[in-house]
Design an enzyme around this catalytic site. Structure first.
Site, PDB file in Angstrom:
ATOM      1  N   ASN A 224      77.316  74.487  34.222  1.00  0.00           N
ATOM      2  CA  ASN A 224      77.654  73.060  34.205  1.00  0.00           C
ATOM      3  C   ASN A 224      79.113  72.940  33.775  1.00  0.00           C
ATOM      4  OD1 ASN A 224      77.941  70.351  33.818  1.00  0.00           O
ATOM      5  ND2 ASN A 224      76.417  70.177  32.168  1.00  0.00           N
TER       6      ASN A 224
ATOM      7  N   LYS B  22      80.865  70.336  33.631  1.00  0.00           N
ATOM      8  CA  LYS B  22      81.150  69.043  32.990  1.00  0.00           C
ATOM      9  C   LYS B  22      82.429  68.441  33.599  1.00  0.00           C
ATOM     10  CE  LYS B  22      78.382  70.493  29.134  1.00  0.00           C
ATOM     11  NZ  LYS B  22      78.050  70.440  27.713  1.00  0.00           N
TER      12      LYS B  22
ATOM     13  N   HIS C  33      71.000  64.815  31.771  1.00  0.00           N
ATOM     14  CA  HIS C  33      71.720  65.667  30.820  1.00  0.00           C
ATOM     15  C   HIS C  33      71.979  64.876  29.536  1.00  0.00           C
ATOM     16  CE1 HIS C  33      74.948  67.903  28.913  1.00  0.00           C
ATOM     17  NE2 HIS C  33      74.476  68.952  29.576  1.00  0.00           N
TER      18      HIS C  33
ATOM     19  N   GLU D   2      74.460  64.452  27.743  1.00  0.00           N
ATOM     20  CA  GLU D   2      75.685  63.639  27.717  1.00  0.00           C
ATOM     21  C   GLU D   2      75.502  62.359  28.537  1.00  0.00           C
ATOM     22  OE1 GLU D   2      78.169  66.956  28.728  1.00  0.00           O
ATOM     23  OE2 GLU D   2      77.617  67.789  26.789  1.00  0.00           O
TER      24      GLU D   2
ATOM     25  N   GLU E  94      67.525  71.680  26.568  1.00  0.00           N
ATOM     26  CA  GLU E  94      68.826  71.758  25.903  1.00  0.00           C
ATOM     27  C   GLU E  94      68.764  70.926  24.620  1.00  0.00           C
ATOM     28  OE1 GLU E  94      72.201  72.790  28.800  1.00  0.00           O
ATOM     29  OE2 GLU E  94      71.893  70.648  28.964  1.00  0.00           O
TER      30      GLU E  94
ATOM     31  N   GLY F 166      77.505  72.623  22.808  1.00  0.00           N
ATOM     32  CA  GLY F 166      78.926  72.598  22.477  1.00  0.00           C
ATOM     33  C   GLY F 166      79.224  72.770  20.999  1.00  0.00           C
TER      34      GLY F 166
ATOM     35  N   SER G 176      75.103  76.242  23.847  1.00  0.00           N
ATOM     36  CA  SER G 176      75.908  77.312  23.252  1.00  0.00           C
ATOM     37  C   SER G 176      75.480  78.711  23.688  1.00  0.00           C
ATOM     38  CB  SER G 176      75.917  77.197  21.719  1.00  0.00           C
ATOM     39  OG  SER G 176      76.546  75.989  21.321  1.00  0.00           O
TER      40      SER G 176
END
Ligand code: 13P
Length: 251
Positions: free
Chosen positions: A9, A11, A96, A98, A168, A174, A212
């Site tokens: 991904n 992003k 996702h 985010e 996730e 991150g 991560s």
């Protein structure tokens, strides 16, 4: 043979020219292996360039990071599943963290997006995962099951067989903190059970872990048989590093 799926991904990184250079560097270092597939989720503007660079490689696939559920119309800024398909996408991330936490996407939005992806022939990669507060309160499984039920509850086994689920945990994205392989496996077992109770054929359910993941921890994570692969952000941005990561074997 166990099949692994390594998903990148990107992003909001890597424009079209950068994507062409990335794929050239990646393909020079990674040659097809029968036991794995590599999927790429570039930003929408780079989907076509990335897809063109993978056309002759059946083990490489490109998807979008998000879609809107309407097929076309006056929806400024949005990309529909049929448009993504035209650009060469074959899959889409949906829900996702985010999208949920930065852009306010709801469980109900994920249901509509999964429906739109399947209707257009895109493979949905549905992302689920709890926040740190939810985890500390002992609500991990309740949150994951709620997200699964919302996004996938209306689907039959044939449709579910085309869905990939990515677990996730929000607190691991991150941050450099990842779930232990055992913790991830326990959640994956629940997800797989949920899918199979609703008719997903045995062995069709694919559950990825994300948060991560790096070249350092991938082997230990993949040693858990519950993991069918990984969904990787930061460690997928460099083509050499990613080419190394996708060749990881279980420890
Ligand atoms: P990181 O690998 O950068 O933690 O991101 C994970 C992720 O969100 C992949 O979708």
């Amino acid at each position: 043979m166990r099949q692994l799926l390594f998903a990148a991904n990107w992003k909001m990184h890597i424009g079209p020219d950068e994507a062409r250079a990335y794929m050239k560097a990646f393909r020079a270092r990674y040659h097809r292996r029968e036991d794995r597939e590599v999927w790429f989720f570039p930003p929408a503007v780079s989907v076509e360039a990335t897809a063109q660079a993978t056309r002759d490689r059946g083990d490489l696939l490109v998807g979008t990071q998000d879609i809107y559920w309407e097929p076309k119309g006056a929806f400024t800024g949005a990309v529909s599943a049929p448009l993504a398909l035209q650009a060469g996408a074959r899959a889409s991330l949906i829900g996702h963290s985010e999208r949920r936490h930065v852009f306010g996407e709801t469980d109900d939005d994920t249901r509509r997006k999964v429906g739109a992806a399947l209707a257009a022939g895109l493979l949905p990669v549905v992302c689920v995962g709890e926040t740190l507060v939810e985890r500390d309160a002992g609500h991990t499984l309740a949150v994951v099951v709620r997200q699964l039920a919302a996004a996938l509850g209306g689907l039959d086994g044939a449709a579910l067989a085309r869905v990939v689920v990515a677990y996730e945990p929000v607190w691991a994205i991150g941050t450099g903190r990842n779930a232990t392989p055992q913790d991830a496996a326990a959640v994956h077992r629940e997800i797989r059970g949920w899918l199979e109770r609703r008719g997903t054929p045995p062995h069709a359910a694919r559950v990825l872990y994300g948060g991560s993941v790096s070249a350092k921890n991938a082997a230990a994570l993949l040693t858990e048989q519950e993991l069918d692969g990984v969904l990787v952000g930061g460690a997928s941005l460099d083509p050499e590093g990613w080419a190394q990561l996708v060749q990881t074997d279980a420890a």
